[in-house]
Write a protein that holds these residues in place. Structure first.
Motif, PDB file in Angstrom:
ATOM      1  N   VAL A   1       0.844  -1.200   0.000  1.00  0.00           N
ATOM      2  CA  VAL A   1       0.000   0.000   0.000  1.00  0.00           C
ATOM      3  C   VAL A   1       0.880   1.251   0.000  1.00  0.00           C
ATOM      4  O   VAL A   1       0.614   2.220  -0.735  1.00  0.00           O
ATOM      5  N   ALA A   2       1.940   1.231   0.805  1.00  0.00           N
ATOM      6  CA  ALA A   2       2.852   2.377   0.845  1.00  0.00           C
ATOM      7  C   ALA A   2       3.540   2.571  -0.507  1.00  0.00           C
ATOM      8  O   ALA A   2       3.759   3.705  -0.948  1.00  0.00           O
ATOM      9  N   GLU A   3       3.876   1.467  -1.185  1.00  0.00           N
ATOM     10  CA  GLU A   3       4.507   1.567  -2.512  1.00  0.00           C
ATOM     11  C   GLU A   3       3.542   2.166  -3.530  1.00  0.00           C
ATOM     12  O   GLU A   3       3.939   2.986  -4.370  1.00  0.00           O
ATOM     13  N   VAL A   4       2.264   1.764  -3.473  1.00  0.00           N
ATOM     14  CA  VAL A   4       1.265   2.337  -4.377  1.00  0.00           C
ATOM     15  C   VAL A   4       1.146   3.837  -4.133  1.00  0.00           C
ATOM     16  O   VAL A   4       1.126   4.649  -5.078  1.00  0.00           O
ATOM     17  N   GLN A   5       1.065   4.219  -2.862  1.00  0.00           N
ATOM     18  CA  GLN A   5       0.950   5.639  -2.544  1.00  0.00           C
ATOM     19  C   GLN A   5       2.194   6.396  -2.975  1.00  0.00           C
ATOM     20  O   GLN A   5       2.110   7.553  -3.402  1.00  0.00           O
ATOM     21  N   GLY A   6       3.349   5.751  -2.891  1.00  0.00           N
ATOM     22  CA  GLY A   6       4.580   6.382  -3.356  1.00  0.00           C
ATOM     23  C   GLY A   6       4.525   6.695  -4.845  1.00  0.00           C
ATOM     24  O   GLY A   6       5.004   7.753  -5.294  1.00  0.00           O
ATOM     25  N   LEU A   7       3.913   5.805  -5.626  1.00  0.00           N
ATOM     26  CA  LEU A   7       3.741   6.054  -7.056  1.00  0.00           C
ATOM     27  C   LEU A   7       2.770   7.209  -7.309  1.00  0.00           C
ATOM     28  O   LEU A   7       2.948   7.993  -8.243  1.00  0.00           O
ATOM     29  N   VAL A   8       1.741   7.314  -6.456  1.00  0.00           N
ATOM     30  CA  VAL A   8       0.809   8.443  -6.563  1.00  0.00           C
ATOM     31  C   VAL A   8       1.524   9.745  -6.219  1.00  0.00           C
ATOM     32  O   VAL A   8       1.390  10.761  -6.923  1.00  0.00           O
ATOM     33  N   ASP A   9       2.302   9.720  -5.131  1.00  0.00           N
ATOM     34  CA  ASP A   9       3.020  10.929  -4.713  1.00  0.00           C
ATOM     35  C   ASP A   9       4.004  11.395  -5.784  1.00  0.00           C
ATOM     36  O   ASP A   9       4.222  12.603  -5.962  1.00  0.00           O
ATOM     37  N   ALA A  10       4.592  10.433  -6.505  1.00  0.00           N
ATOM     38  CA  ALA A  10       5.554  10.774  -7.551  1.00  0.00           C
ATOM     39  C   ALA A  10       4.870  11.158  -8.860  1.00  0.00           C
ATOM     40  O   ALA A  10       5.540  11.462  -9.855  1.00  0.00           O
ATOM     41  N   LYS A  11       3.513  11.113  -8.840  1.00  0.00           N
ATOM     42  CA  LYS A  11       2.693  11.427 -10.009  1.00  0.00           C
ATOM     43  C   LYS A  11       2.939  10.465 -11.172  1.00  0.00           C
ATOM     44  O   LYS A  11       2.697  10.788 -12.331  1.00  0.00           O
ATOM     45  N   THR A  12       3.423   9.245 -10.822  1.00  0.00           N
ATOM     46  CA  THR A  12       3.540   8.196 -11.827  1.00  0.00           C
ATOM     47  C   THR A  12       2.155   7.687 -12.191  1.00  0.00           C
ATOM     48  O   THR A  12       1.884   7.338 -13.348  1.00  0.00           O
ATOM     49  N   ILE A  13       1.275   7.612 -11.190  1.00  0.00           N
ATOM     50  CA  ILE A  13      -0.129   7.234 -11.384  1.00  0.00           C
ATOM     51  C   ILE A  13      -0.986   8.186 -10.563  1.00  0.00           C
ATOM     52  O   ILE A  13      -0.470   8.936  -9.727  1.00  0.00           O
TER      53      ILE A  13
END
Length: 500
Positions: A396-408
């Motif tokens: 879950v933290a990895e998914v949120q990290g991708l959101v924070d990086a604006k990858t998704i």
């Protein structure tokens, strides 16, 4: 008069006529390295009947010895539950004849438990309920019977049974409440909240992994109904081995409706054990419930009494972690959650999951958003606990990290979770395999914006006239063309740059 086929009374109608009384018996397997009375290992999942010896198989001449670490764990549980700790107690033989206990008796404690007279406060919808603890005593677990050939997995209708004695002799603490009264329509929620609080407390002590799915924590739900306002308790039933928080709540709810149906029809309740069925939340008859005298308890002659020194007890009291309520208050302040947000997090059974997700790098509100939103929906849709949805806090933290990086973005993140459920790899791998990355190329975004403007001239004119809020419609059109793979903030900037 009893009835094999019962018309269930709708739950909301039960309380018009009856008051419920509950009693909860929770069995906790301790995580000691060896069994309660012998040196056999206790690892879960070993090949059947490979972790046994003459003592736990009850062979003639074998002599038991008490596991000191189990006694220490029992005392720590008792202290955390505000219990008194016995200065002197002993084990007893509980006699019954069933193949899951090779000795034909269980070594337990009867009238002299090691811990007694305690309590645990639980909160439901902002109201605190004190659940009084009658006793917490030491005993050994039984073996596991697997019934083969029947349609239900029960002994009735099976062609044969297999017995695994690996679990026989594993240290257990049985925590027994006093009758829980005065909960009314909140009875199912109070039962669930109590078991959840108990699981949180025991896990915090580090004496058990309290994995309900693996049987290291199990709850027997006793339930009776009495006419509204009556001081006399009704006849109880005991639903055995309920193995999830959700199922504890459902078992109480079902039994209340079933009892009310029998009593309203002029029938009487049979004192019996019941089996809980996960599929539809119903219960079915087991066997008539034995009373204490039926077990012919007598003191275990092969074990000396246990007499914990007061100095040792106080020393163990000093090892207790912060109480769960104090811990929750500390975490709430650190995370900046409102009272309602924290209450919902605890009520959903997500506190530890959110804490682990934050520890893995996610912001508190983001961690809470996923566990109480997307992942809670999956749990509800599939009848699962949150811990069983197939996603870990680190993921879950990895998914949120991708959101924070604006990858998704959040919408694409839901597709990443679908990939995690399906076992398609890490979040980053799923984004690559499914082609989910947000389009950051201004050229592609600009072309999509031009198409949206051309296709919605009336909206475009409103924006030119100063009605900036109308940009939402064009953003939606762009996101649709880009299959959700666009940064909505950047799209808005491009729209306004072209029209204002």
């Amino acid at each position: 008069m009893t009835s094999a086929v019962t018309t269930l009374v709708p739950f909301e109608k039960v309380l018009e006529t009856f008051d419920p009384t509950m009693g909860l018996e929770v069995h906790v397997e301790l995580n000691t390295a060896t069994k309660m009375f012998c040196g056999c290992p206790t690892e879960f999942g070993a090949e059947p009947n490979t972790q046994v010896c003459p003592t736990c198989l009850g062979l003639p001449g074998a002599m038991p010895v008490v596991n000191g670490a189990a006694v220490e764990s029992a005392i720590r549980i008792g202290l955390a539950l505000n219990c008194e700790i016995a200065e002197w107690c002993r084990f007893a033989r509980k006699n019954y004849f069933y193949p899951d206990m090779p000795k034909n008796f269980q070594t337990s404690q009867y009238d002299e438990p090691i811990c007694f007279e305690g309590y645990l406060d639980v909160e439901v919808d902002g109201e605190t309920y004190r659940v009084e603890i009658e006793r917490a005593h030491m005993e050994e677990d039984t073996g596991k019977a697997t019934h083969i050939g029947g349609a239900t997995g029960r002994i009735h209708g099976a062609s044969h049974s297999l017995i695994d004695y690996n679990r026989a002799g594993i240290p257990l603490i049985e925590i027994v409440t006093k009758p829980i009264r005065g909960t009314g329509a909140k009875a199912p929620e109070v039962a669930k909240a109590y078991v959840a609080a108990l699981r949180e407390l025991v896990k915090g002590l580090g004496v058990s992994d309290v994995r309900m799915d693996q049987g290291s924590m199990r709850c027997d739900v006793n339930l009776s109904l009495a006419p509204k306002g009556s001081e006399v308790l009704g006849t109880r039933t005991e639903t055995k081995n309920v193995n999830s928080l959700r199922s504890v709540e459902r078992a109480v709810r079902y039994e209340m409706s079933r009892h009310a149906g029998i009593l309203s029809a002029g029938g009487s309740i049979l004192q019996e054990t019941r089996h809980f069925h996960e599929g539809d939340g119903s219960t079915s008859a087991g066997r008539e419930k034995s009373d204490a005298e039926d077990y012919r308890y007598f003191p275990e002659p092969d074990l000396v009494p246990v007499a914990p020194a007061r100095e040792w007890v106080e020393e163990l009291r000093g090892t207790l972690p912060e109480p769960p309520a104090v811990r929750r208050a500390r975490l709430q302040e650190a995370w900046g959650f409102s009272d309602m947000e924290m209450r919902d997090t605890v009520g959903a059974g997500a506190l530890e999951l959110v804490e682990e997700t934050i520890a893995a790098g996610a912001a508190p509100q983001a961690a809470r958003k996923w566990w109480l939103g997307e992942l809670a929906r999956r749990a509800n849709d599939h009848g699962l606990e949150l811990t069983e949805v197939g996603v870990t806090p680190v993921q879950v933290a990895e998914v949120q990290g991708l959101v924070d990086a604006k990858t998704i973005n959040d919408k694409l993140a839901r597709q990443v979770f679908e990939g995690l459920y399906a076992g398609e790899g890490t979040p980053a791998e799923i984004v690559e395999k499914r082609g989910l990355a947000v389009v950051s190329d201004d050229g592609a975004l600009s072309a999509a914006v031009d198409n949206a403007i051309a296709g919605n001239p009336d909206v475009a004119q409103k924006i030119r006239d100063g009605k900036v809020a109308a940009a939402g419609a064009l953003i939606g059109a762009v996101m649709k063309e880009m299959r959700g793979q666009a940064d909505a903030g950047r799209v808005r900037e491009l729209i306004l740059a072209k029209l204002t």
